[in-house]
Design a protein around this motif. Structure first.
Motif, mmCIF file in Angstrom:
data_model
loop_
_atom_site.group_PDB
_atom_site.id
_atom_site.type_symbol
_atom_site.label_atom_id
_atom_site.label_comp_id
_atom_site.label_asym_id
_atom_site.label_seq_id
_atom_site.Cartn_x
_atom_site.Cartn_y
_atom_site.Cartn_z
ATOM 1 N N ARG A 1 -14.089 -3.221 -6.342
ATOM 2 C CA ARG A 1 -12.881 -4.023 -6.281
ATOM 3 C C ARG A 1 -11.890 -3.492 -5.240
ATOM 4 O O ARG A 1 -11.596 -4.152 -4.254
ATOM 5 N N LEU A 2 -11.345 -2.305 -5.462
ATOM 6 C CA LEU A 2 -10.246 -1.857 -4.623
ATOM 7 C C LEU A 2 -10.649 -1.595 -3.174
ATOM 8 O O LEU A 2 -9.989 -2.076 -2.252
ATOM 9 N N ALA B 1 -0.896 4.032 5.966
ATOM 10 C CA ALA B 1 -0.329 4.920 4.948
ATOM 11 C C ALA B 1 -0.676 4.426 3.539
ATOM 12 O O ALA B 1 -1.051 5.207 2.662
ATOM 13 N N SER B 2 -0.567 3.118 3.352
ATOM 14 C CA SER B 2 -0.929 2.536 2.057
ATOM 15 C C SER B 2 -2.414 2.708 1.787
ATOM 16 O O SER B 2 -2.825 2.942 0.644
ATOM 17 N N MET B 3 -3.227 2.598 2.821
ATOM 18 C CA MET B 3 -4.669 2.804 2.669
ATOM 19 C C MET B 3 -4.942 4.224 2.186
ATOM 20 O O MET B 3 -5.818 4.442 1.338
ATOM 21 N N GLY B 4 -4.188 5.181 2.689
ATOM 22 C CA GLY B 4 -4.354 6.562 2.233
ATOM 23 C C GLY B 4 -4.047 6.712 0.754
ATOM 24 O O GLY B 4 -4.767 7.415 0.029
ATOM 25 N N ARG C 1 -6.806 7.832 -2.272
ATOM 26 C CA ARG C 1 -6.577 8.897 -3.264
ATOM 27 C C ARG C 1 -6.669 8.341 -4.684
ATOM 28 O O ARG C 1 -7.198 9.013 -5.585
ATOM 29 N N LEU C 2 -6.144 7.138 -4.878
ATOM 30 C CA LEU C 2 -6.243 6.513 -6.198
ATOM 31 C C LEU C 2 -7.706 6.289 -6.569
ATOM 32 O O LEU C 2 -8.102 6.514 -7.720
ATOM 33 N N CYS C 3 -8.514 5.859 -5.618
ATOM 34 C CA CYS C 3 -9.930 5.615 -5.901
ATOM 35 C C CYS C 3 -10.656 6.905 -6.264
ATOM 36 O O CYS C 3 -11.571 6.895 -7.104
ATOM 37 N N GLU C 4 -10.268 8.013 -5.682
ATOM 38 C CA GLU C 4 -10.852 9.299 -6.063
ATOM 39 C C GLU C 4 -10.545 9.605 -7.527
ATOM 40 O O GLU C 4 -11.427 10.061 -8.276
ATOM 41 N N ALA D 1 -0.226 2.015 -5.708
ATOM 42 C CA ALA D 1 -1.190 3.112 -5.632
ATOM 43 C C ALA D 1 -0.488 4.463 -5.603
ATOM 44 O O ALA D 1 -0.881 5.401 -6.309
ATOM 45 N N GLU D 2 0.569 4.577 -4.820
ATOM 46 C CA GLU D 2 1.314 5.848 -4.741
ATOM 47 C C GLU D 2 1.904 6.221 -6.087
ATOM 48 O O GLU D 2 1.848 7.372 -6.521
#
Length: 276
Positions: free
Chosen positions: A125-126, A142-145, A149-152, A268-269
């Motif tokens: 999904r993400l 920056a948002s992709m970063g 991290r959220l996906c990890e 995400a952040e």
């Protein structure tokens, strides 16, 4: 004369061979309409679950009652509790990926079953939606970063619970829900094995009517964890990304509650900070 007979016999044999040759049937179409039909049948198979229709009947605002909304919430929970073969599992008989409206929707296969909901959500999904949004320039690096991290964290199980896969509508919002004389009816699903909160999240994201009553009825039957509302933004994230990529043109870009598409990075952040 003998030569003519031989030629005639040979032609007859070829004709008979053509008749006896079996025609190979063409594979059935596997587009969005067939995908939605498979989902409707799967959802409709749940006794006491949500009501479905190929097309939504006429909406009747005067039937928007708290009682009807609560009943819909209870039915939705019953559908969720009917379960699925696994996270990302398609309705029975469907092979390959599905569709979210007309856009491709990644599903898991029996050969590659995600180890958890977090693994499924990050992988199927993400990240696909984030890459599409990044390519369309509706998501900044920056948002992709933050999303990576959220996906990890998702793959590490930071947001998993004890529940298995739910049978979800997958595209539940005010455009696929109608209050009618016979109760709330839904249509145009992207049904698959997922997390129950995904349906609640899209209802909230697109401001479904009488949402609090729907949620109350759902919670009565589903009995979620106490902090379930805090996880709603996580379950909205895929739809936010998908819509950002779909409406990347500045003239048609979607804004959520007055905020621009980099809302995905903000969500995400915030979730990454919370998990630390």
């Amino acid at each position: 004369m003998g030569k003519k007979k031989s030629t005639k016999s040979h032609a007859s044999a070829k004709k008979a061979a053509r008749k006896s040759r079996k025609r190979v049937p063409s594979p059935p179409p596997r587009g969005p309409e067939q995908w939605r039909a498979a989902g409707l049948a799967w959802l409709d198979a749940v006794p006491g679950g949500i009501q479905v229709a190929t097309r939504l009947p006429a909406r009747m605002p005067h039937h928007r009652t708290v009682a009807a909304a609560e009943d819909f919430g209870r039915r939705l929970a019953t559908t969720h509790l009917a379960g699925a073969a696994g996270f990302g599992a398609a309705p029975p008989g469907w092979e390959g990926d599905g569709f979210l409206d007309a856009q491709p929707l990644s599903l898991s296969s029996p050969q590659q079953v995600p180890s958890s909901w977090g693994d499924f959500y990050a992988t199927h999904r993400l990240m696909p939606a984030a890459r599409a949004a990044l390519e369309s320039e509706s998501l900044d690096p920056a948002s992709m970063g933050h999303l990576e991290r959220l996906c990890e964290l998702l793959r590490d199980g930071a947001f998993d619970d004890h529940r298995g896969a739910s049978r979800i509508h997958g595209d539940l919002w005010r455009g696929t829900v109608a209050f009618t004389e016979s109760g709330v009816v839904t249509s145009r699903p992207a049904a698959h094995g997922g997390h129950a909160l995904t349906d609640l999240a899209t209802l909230r994201l697109f401001k479904a009517p009488l949402l609090e009553a729907i949620e109350a009825g759902w919670a009565e039957v589903y009995r979620p964890d106490e902090e379930w509302r805090e996880l709603i933004p996580l379950h909205q994230l895929h739809m936010v990304l998908a819509q950002s990529a779909l409406f990347a043109n500045p003239r048609t870009r979607v804004y959520y509650e007055g905020r621009p598409p980099h809302l995905a990075g903000e969500i995400a952040e915030s979730l990454v900070s919370r998990a630390r």
